[in-house]
Design an enzyme around this catalytic site. Structure first.
Site, PDB file in Angstrom:
ATOM      1  N   TYR A 146      14.571  30.657   3.864  1.00  0.00           N
ATOM      2  CA  TYR A 146      13.532  31.446   4.183  1.00  0.00           C
ATOM      3  C   TYR A 146      13.558  31.854   5.671  1.00  0.00           C
ATOM      4  O   TYR A 146      14.292  31.414   6.461  1.00  0.00           O
ATOM      5  CB  TYR A 146      12.316  30.581   3.950  1.00  0.00           C
ATOM      6  CG  TYR A 146      11.842  30.396   2.773  1.00  0.00           C
ATOM      7  CD1 TYR A 146      11.169  31.568   1.966  1.00  0.00           C
ATOM      8  CD2 TYR A 146      11.672  29.225   1.919  1.00  0.00           C
ATOM      9  CE1 TYR A 146      10.778  31.311   0.664  1.00  0.00           C
ATOM     10  CE2 TYR A 146      11.228  29.047   0.661  1.00  0.00           C
ATOM     11  CZ  TYR A 146      10.615  30.253   0.084  1.00  0.00           C
ATOM     12  OH  TYR A 146      10.371  30.030  -1.174  1.00  0.00           O
TER      13      TYR A 146
ATOM     14  N   LYS B 271       0.784  -1.318   0.111  1.00  0.00           N
ATOM     15  CA  LYS B 271       0.095  -0.009  -0.084  1.00  0.00           C
ATOM     16  C   LYS B 271       0.900   1.220  -0.062  1.00  0.00           C
ATOM     17  O   LYS B 271       2.063   1.188   0.331  1.00  0.00           O
ATOM     18  CB  LYS B 271      -0.944  -0.094   1.181  1.00  0.00           C
ATOM     19  CG  LYS B 271      -0.137   0.020   2.428  1.00  0.00           C
ATOM     20  CD  LYS B 271      -1.032  -0.181   3.853  1.00  0.00           C
ATOM     21  CE  LYS B 271      -0.258   0.064   5.015  1.00  0.00           C
ATOM     22  NZ  LYS B 271      -1.149  -0.466   6.294  1.00  0.00           N
TER      23      LYS B 271
HETATM   24  C1  LIG Z   1      -0.549  -1.676   6.875  1.00  0.00           C
HETATM   25  C2  LIG Z   1      -0.849  -2.759   7.233  1.00  0.00           C
HETATM   26  C3  LIG Z   1      -0.188  -4.016   7.685  1.00  0.00           C
HETATM   27  C4  LIG Z   1       1.461  -3.897   7.435  1.00  0.00           C
HETATM   28  O1  LIG Z   1       1.798  -3.303   8.532  1.00  0.00           O
HETATM   29  P1  LIG Z   1       3.398  -3.445   8.834  1.00  0.00           P
HETATM   30  O2  LIG Z   1       3.522  -3.036  10.243  1.00  0.00           O
HETATM   31  O3  LIG Z   1       4.074  -2.306   8.121  1.00  0.00           O
HETATM   32  O4  LIG Z   1       3.958  -4.474   8.732  1.00  0.00           O
HETATM   33  C5  LIG Z   1      -0.823  -5.279   7.697  1.00  0.00           C
HETATM   34  N1  LIG Z   1      -2.132  -5.387   7.917  1.00  0.00           N
HETATM   35  C6  LIG Z   1      -2.894  -4.323   7.883  1.00  0.00           C
HETATM   36  C7  LIG Z   1      -4.602  -4.503   7.899  1.00  0.00           C
HETATM   37  C8  LIG Z   1      -2.394  -3.210   7.680  1.00  0.00           C
HETATM   38  O5  LIG Z   1      -3.355  -1.979   7.431  1.00  0.00           O
END
Ligand SMILES: *Cc1c(COP(=O)(O)O)cnc(C)c1O
Length: 395
Positions: free
Chosen positions: A267, A40
């Site tokens: 800035y 994601k």
């Molecule tokens: C983002 C997410 C993960 C992965 O989590 P990590 O801590 O980065 O391994 C797993 N399950 C769900 C439901 C998530 O939203």
């Protein structure tokens, strides 16, 4: 499609390190547990397509994304295997779920009914909330779960929950995690008593896999550690895995200039020069994901030296003090994340300086910086050549 790569700044992706991390994590998982690669948020900023194609190549056929759009992007770029969407998808997109063969998480009863009413056959996983109060059915609400099983358009392929403090080793937090796990399995048991057996069960994300590795789950949903990064320097890890960071962020110095005593940099006249200072201008700023609150805290690496960022980080550029670096010149490579000689700037370190976690640093890296694999970089001499280099890369 041919694409021109801008080599003023680039994100270098080491796919060998990705393979190393996946294999190392796999050895810690039970043999029947499938590695679900969480890609994601543009694969935590690493480039979702580059990362997912490589994962397909090394035999990973299970992916997790947050949204429908992320899932569609993977499919349109030829990614094979199952893709589970963790977040809510409105029922008006049920056709897309079916067309792209995406597995949808059902987050509560209303969601289930809404999807069912479309009469479109869907592959789903049920999400159980065991104490985080994000999405999911209340773990005690077995009655609702039983009703969903009668929704004949659903192919219920899995059920899962998410742990909220499994990166901690305080007794209170470990107890909380154990309670979450217990609540999940109680729900599973109650369903079994009603004659319902869900084929695939899963609980762990990265820290669950490291700290509750004894669980016998069908999947582990692995995000941050797959990228070779820990969420924080302070987190708890029962299993130690030698991770290799997949991502580096580099840029070429666009300009070298000087300022004398009393003059200002950037800035707000927020930085005043105290001695004759040589300044390098780096074409990366907060729009690229270097948090503005790291102004005055972070360093970059040039010719193997640490060079402090001075003045406020701008949207597209930042200035660093290079007075102490011999022979520094325009076109030299500045490493904002990664290794240069004996020095390294880690994502964990930036996260600590920015008072956040690594996950936020990487997932907010801007999209205008191209993600390029190390292989392409060495083949095309991007990392060494000082002259402007336009590269044609097959997408
Ligand atoms: C983002 C997410 C993960 C992965 O989590 P990590 O801590 O980065 O391994 C797993 N399950 C769900 C439901 C998530 O939203």
């Amino acid at each position: 499609m041919q694409e021109k790569i801008n080599t003023n700044a680039w994100i270098e992706i080491n796919l060998n390190h990705l393979t190393h991390n996946v294999r190392s994590i796999q050895t810690k998982l039970p043999s029947k547990c499938t590695f679900m690669a969480v890609v994601k948020a543009n694969a935590y900023g690493h480039g979702d397509i580059l990362i997912s194609k490589h994962l397909n190549k090394i035999g990973i056929n299970s992916f997790g994304v947050a949204t429908l759009q992320e899932g569609i992007r993977l499919r349109e770029n030829g990614i094979k295997g199952e893709i589970l969407i963790f977040g809510y998808t409105q029922s008006c997109y049920a056709k897309q779920l079916q067309y792209y063969q995406l597995t949808q998480t059902v987050i509560d009863f209303d969601h289930a009914r809404e999807l069912f009413e479309t009469k479109i056959p869907l592959k789903v996983h049920l999400k159980i909330d065991t104490g985080m109060h994000r999405v999911g059915f209340n773990h005690e609400n077995i009655e609702e779960l039983v009703r969903i099983v009668e929704f004949e358009t659903f192919n219920i392929d899995g059920m899962y929950t998410h742990l909220s403090v499994c990166d901690s080793k305080s007794e209170k937090d470990i107890n909380f995690t154990n309670k979450q796990i217990q609540k999940f399995y109680q729900a599973v048991e109650k369903l079994e008593k009603c004659g319902i057996k869900i084929p695939n069960l899963h609980i762990q994300s990265s820290y669950g896999a490291l700290n509750a590795s004894n669980l016998q789950c069908d999947y582990a949903r692995i995000g941050i550690v797959m990228y070779g990064v820990h969420s924080s320097l302070k987190d708890h890890r029962q299993q130690t895995i030698k991770l290799r960071p997949v991502l580096s962020l580099k840029a070429k110095i666009g300009m070298i200039r000087e300022a004398t005593i009393g003059e200002y940099v950037g800035y707000g006249c927020a930085y005043q020069v105290e001695k004759k200072t040589k300044i390098a201008v780096i074409p990366v700023g907060y729009a690229d994901g270097i948090p503005r609150n790291l102004s005055g805290k972070a360093h970059v690496l040039i010719r193997g030296y640490q060079a402090p960022i001075i003045g406020r980080i701008c949207m597209d550029q930042c200035m660093v003090d290079v007075t102490h670096i011999p022979e520094v010149r325009k076109g030299d490579i500045a490493t904002l994340i990664g290794v240069d000689g004996s020095q390294e700037i880690t994502i964990e370190q930036l996260a600590q300086e920015g008072e956040t976690i690594s996950n936020e640093i990487v997932s907010r890296l801007g999209t205008r910086i191209p993600r390029v694999s190390s292989e392409v970089i060495s083949k095309e001499n991007i990392g060494t050549q000082i002259s402007q280099l336009d590269l044609n890369l097959k997408k």
